[in-house]
Write a protein that holds these residues in place. Structure first.
Motif, PDB file in Angstrom:
ATOM      1  N   PRO A   1       0.833  -1.213   0.000  1.00  0.00           N
ATOM      2  CA  PRO A   1       0.000   0.000   0.000  1.00  0.00           C
ATOM      3  C   PRO A   1       0.861   1.254   0.000  1.00  0.00           C
ATOM      4  CG  PRO A   1       0.119  -0.919   2.208  1.00  0.00           C
ATOM      5  CD  PRO A   1       0.850  -1.876   1.316  1.00  0.00           C
ATOM      6  N   ARG A   2       0.382   2.274  -0.679  1.00  0.00           N
ATOM      7  CA  ARG A   2       1.111   3.543  -0.721  1.00  0.00           C
ATOM      8  C   ARG A   2       0.285   4.703  -0.178  1.00  0.00           C
ATOM      9  NH1 ARG A   2       5.058   6.252  -5.212  1.00  0.00           N
ATOM     10  NH2 ARG A   2       4.654   8.436  -4.686  1.00  0.00           N
ATOM     11  N   TRP A  14       9.266   3.068  -5.177  1.00  0.00           N
ATOM     12  CA  TRP A  14      10.211   3.434  -4.114  1.00  0.00           C
ATOM     13  C   TRP A  14       9.624   3.269  -2.713  1.00  0.00           C
ATOM     14  CZ3 TRP A  14      10.342   7.332  -0.347  1.00  0.00           C
ATOM     15  CH2 TRP A  14       9.339   8.304  -0.408  1.00  0.00           C
ATOM     16  N   THR A  15       8.290   3.222  -2.615  1.00  0.00           N
ATOM     17  CA  THR A  15       7.655   3.118  -1.312  1.00  0.00           C
ATOM     18  C   THR A  15       7.339   1.686  -0.891  1.00  0.00           C
ATOM     19  OG1 THR A  15       5.383   3.308  -2.173  1.00  0.00           O
ATOM     20  CG2 THR A  15       6.556   5.365  -1.713  1.00  0.00           C
ATOM     21  N   SER A  16       7.696   0.703  -1.704  1.00  0.00           N
ATOM     22  CA  SER A  16       7.225  -0.665  -1.460  1.00  0.00           C
ATOM     23  C   SER A  16       7.772  -1.282  -0.172  1.00  0.00           C
ATOM     24  CB  SER A  16       7.584  -1.568  -2.646  1.00  0.00           C
ATOM     25  OG  SER A  16       8.998  -1.693  -2.782  1.00  0.00           O
ATOM     26  N   GLY A  17       8.900  -0.823   0.317  1.00  0.00           N
ATOM     27  CA  GLY A  17       9.499  -1.427   1.497  1.00  0.00           C
ATOM     28  C   GLY A  17       8.943  -0.953   2.820  1.00  0.00           C
ATOM     29  N   PHE A  18       8.156   0.123   2.797  1.00  0.00           N
ATOM     30  CA  PHE A  18       7.710   0.688   4.069  1.00  0.00           C
ATOM     31  C   PHE A  18       6.655  -0.165   4.764  1.00  0.00           C
ATOM     32  CE2 PHE A  18       9.261   4.565   1.845  1.00  0.00           C
ATOM     33  CZ  PHE A  18      10.272   4.876   2.734  1.00  0.00           C
ATOM     34  N   PHE A  19       5.748  -0.783   3.999  1.00  0.00           N
ATOM     35  CA  PHE A  19       4.726  -1.599   4.644  1.00  0.00           C
ATOM     36  C   PHE A  19       5.329  -2.842   5.292  1.00  0.00           C
ATOM     37  CE2 PHE A  19       1.088  -4.691   4.419  1.00  0.00           C
ATOM     38  CZ  PHE A  19       0.387  -4.135   5.477  1.00  0.00           C
ATOM     39  N   PRO A  20       6.197  -3.599   4.596  1.00  0.00           N
ATOM     40  CA  PRO A  20       6.880  -4.687   5.310  1.00  0.00           C
ATOM     41  C   PRO A  20       7.624  -4.182   6.545  1.00  0.00           C
ATOM     42  CG  PRO A  20       7.242  -4.895   2.960  1.00  0.00           C
ATOM     43  CD  PRO A  20       6.564  -3.573   3.167  1.00  0.00           C
ATOM     44  N   THR A  76      17.351   2.095 -10.145  1.00  0.00           N
ATOM     45  CA  THR A  76      16.846   2.994  -9.114  1.00  0.00           C
ATOM     46  C   THR A  76      17.861   3.143  -7.990  1.00  0.00           C
ATOM     47  OG1 THR A  76      15.133   3.283  -7.413  1.00  0.00           O
ATOM     48  CG2 THR A  76      15.664   1.034  -8.044  1.00  0.00           C
ATOM     49  N   HIS A  77      17.840   4.305  -7.365  1.00  0.00           N
ATOM     50  CA  HIS A  77      18.688   4.547  -6.199  1.00  0.00           C
ATOM     51  C   HIS A  77      17.981   4.199  -4.896  1.00  0.00           C
ATOM     52  CE1 HIS A  77      16.036   7.995  -6.218  1.00  0.00           C
ATOM     53  NE2 HIS A  77      16.351   8.204  -4.968  1.00  0.00           N
ATOM     54  N   ASP A  78      16.697   3.854  -4.957  1.00  0.00           N
ATOM     55  CA  ASP A  78      15.873   3.712  -3.754  1.00  0.00           C
ATOM     56  C   ASP A  78      16.025   2.355  -3.069  1.00  0.00           C
ATOM     57  OD1 ASP A  78      14.574   6.263  -3.639  1.00  0.00           O
ATOM     58  OD2 ASP A  78      13.445   5.677  -5.430  1.00  0.00           O
ATOM     59  N   MET A  79      17.171   1.740  -3.223  1.00  0.00           N
ATOM     60  CA  MET A  79      17.396   0.406  -2.685  1.00  0.00           C
ATOM     61  C   MET A  79      17.303   0.377  -1.163  1.00  0.00           C
ATOM     62  SD  MET A  79      17.812  -2.421  -4.288  1.00  0.00           S
ATOM     63  CE  MET A  79      18.768  -2.243  -5.796  1.00  0.00           C
ATOM     64  N   GLY A  80      17.755   1.442  -0.516  1.00  0.00           N
ATOM     65  CA  GLY A  80      17.675   1.482   0.934  1.00  0.00           C
ATOM     66  C   GLY A  80      16.246   1.531   1.419  1.00  0.00           C
TER      67      GLY A  80
END
Length: 396
Positions: free
Chosen positions: A53-54, A70-76, A111-115
């Motif tokens: 979810p975003r 880029w936002t996919s990691g925040f929910f996990p 992408t740079h958004d790996m972190g």
């Protein structure tokens, strides 16, 4: 000058509030209820590669994004945060399932958004479980991110899009992706990751800040010479304005870099940015900033709860490094308390998001005054840091 600064911070603290205790346990219990709903909605709607979810769209419907967003990691990451604070197996199971869906991103060199994607998910998972499979993903993701480093510029390239505008853009947000590289050095002993992160932090330190302490959003470099070609504030009001979330990223990024390196230049910059934020004439009395500190319609401009959450989380960590700990801690308390009081969704509404009133990109009229998943992530991180600090103070 120093006396004036201290008086300014003290005056602002009387508005933000510092005497009342933050009820962390109550806010976390509420957050559990909301995320339970968000998890159910996500599982119900996930399809066609959309996994996380975003936000909500203009009709109030849940917006899901693919692993590449880029936002996919925040929910996990949120699910791992809830497992960390509750030790409830249901959050562990959900976190593992949501994290696994992002594994292919470890090879995404576009992408740079790996972190943001990998360290918020697999990084939190590895910290809590020690799973060796997660360790491998972190290392591979760091290797992939490293391919975006240009030694002439001294930075990791940020965006690949809008090539007609920039040759080698570096955004202030990219500071947060450095944590993945620091972690990779710890996990492997390979210092090349560390040196890339430090080079990026040093170059950003030289070039992203104006004399008044505000940040540019984008610096465009010549990839052959390393010279600066343009300075922009793409998601802010104007090139010479200070975009609120960009300033928050700077605070968080240099606080984290000091933790990882103990380089006092990074601590000094983090403290300077914190004081800039805390004493700025356009910082609202509740500590929740407008989307841009120079937006022309203040006080009738949208707020950005996501920037406030990032600031609060960073200030809690910064309070562990500096003699002005009580000042930073109190200001963060005020932000968290005010977010909980005025920016949280009513229980069982908004598909389970926690914070309302964030601003994604006002210039693009995109995600204005809506919930954003990264606001919830940093809000929960702030709560967990607050709880940990409370425990340490009791031990003292």
């Amino acid at each position: 000058m120093k006396t004036t600064l201290i008086m300014g911070i003290a005056l602002l603290l009387t508005h933000v509030g510092r005497s009342q205790e933050v009820d962390v346990d109550r806010i976390i219990r509420y957050s559990e209820e909301q995320v339970t709903l968000l998890l159910a909605e996500t599982q119900r709607l996930a399809a066609d590669g959309r996994v996380s979810p975003r936000t909500l769209d203009t009709a109030g419907r849940l917006v899901l994004v693919p692993a590449s967003d880029w936002t996919s990691g925040f929910f996990p990451g949120i699910l791992w945060q809830l497992y960390a604070t509750t030790n409830d197996g249901k959050w562990l199971e959900a976190a593992r399932e949501a994290t696994t869906k992002l594994e292919s991103e470890k090879y995404n060199g576009r992408t740079h958004d790996m972190g943001f994607k990998i360290y918020c998910s697999f990084g939190n998972g590895y910290h809590l479980t020690g799973d060796s499979a997660y360790r491998k993903v972190i290392i591979q993701a760091a290797q992939t991110l490293s391919t975006r480093f240009n030694p002439v510029v001294g930075c990791l390239r940020s965006w690949d899009h809008n090539s007609h505008r920039w040759d080698f853009p570096v955004i202030i947000d990219n500071m947060l992706n450095l944590e993945l590289l620091f972690a990779a050095t710890r996990l492997t002993g390979d210092s090349s990751f560390y040196h890339i992160a430090v080079s990026h932090a040093n170059t950003t330190l030289r070039n992203h800040f104006r004399p008044d302490g505000g940040t540019y959003h984008v610096i465009d470099y010549n990839p052959q010479t390393g010279e600066i070609q343009h300075r922009n504030t793409h998601q802010g009001y104007a090139d010479e304005s200070t975009w609120a979330r960009g300033q928050a990223w700077a605070l968080y990024g240099y606080t984290m870099c000091y933790r990882e390196t103990k380089d006092k230049r990074y601590l000094d910059k983090a403290i300077a940015v914190a004081r800039w934020l805390m004493t700025h004439s356009h910082m609202p009395s509740d500590g929740i900033p407008y989307w841009d500190f120079d937006a022309p319609g203040i006080p009738d401009e949208p707020r950005d709860a996501s920037a406030a959450a990032v600031i609060a989380s960073a200030l809690y960590e910064l309070s562990t490094f500096d003699s002005a700990a009580d000042t930073f801690h109190s200001f963060a308390d005020g932000i968290v308390r005010n977010l909980a009081a005025a920016s949280t969704a009513r229980t069982g509404t908004h598909s389970g998001f926690i914070l309302l009133h964030s601003t994604g990109s006002k210039p693009a009229d995109s995600e204005v005054d809506v919930p954003l998943i990264y606001a919830d992530y940093y809000f929960l991180e702030a709560l967990l840091r607050r709880r940990e600090l409370s425990g340490l103070r009791k031990l003292d």
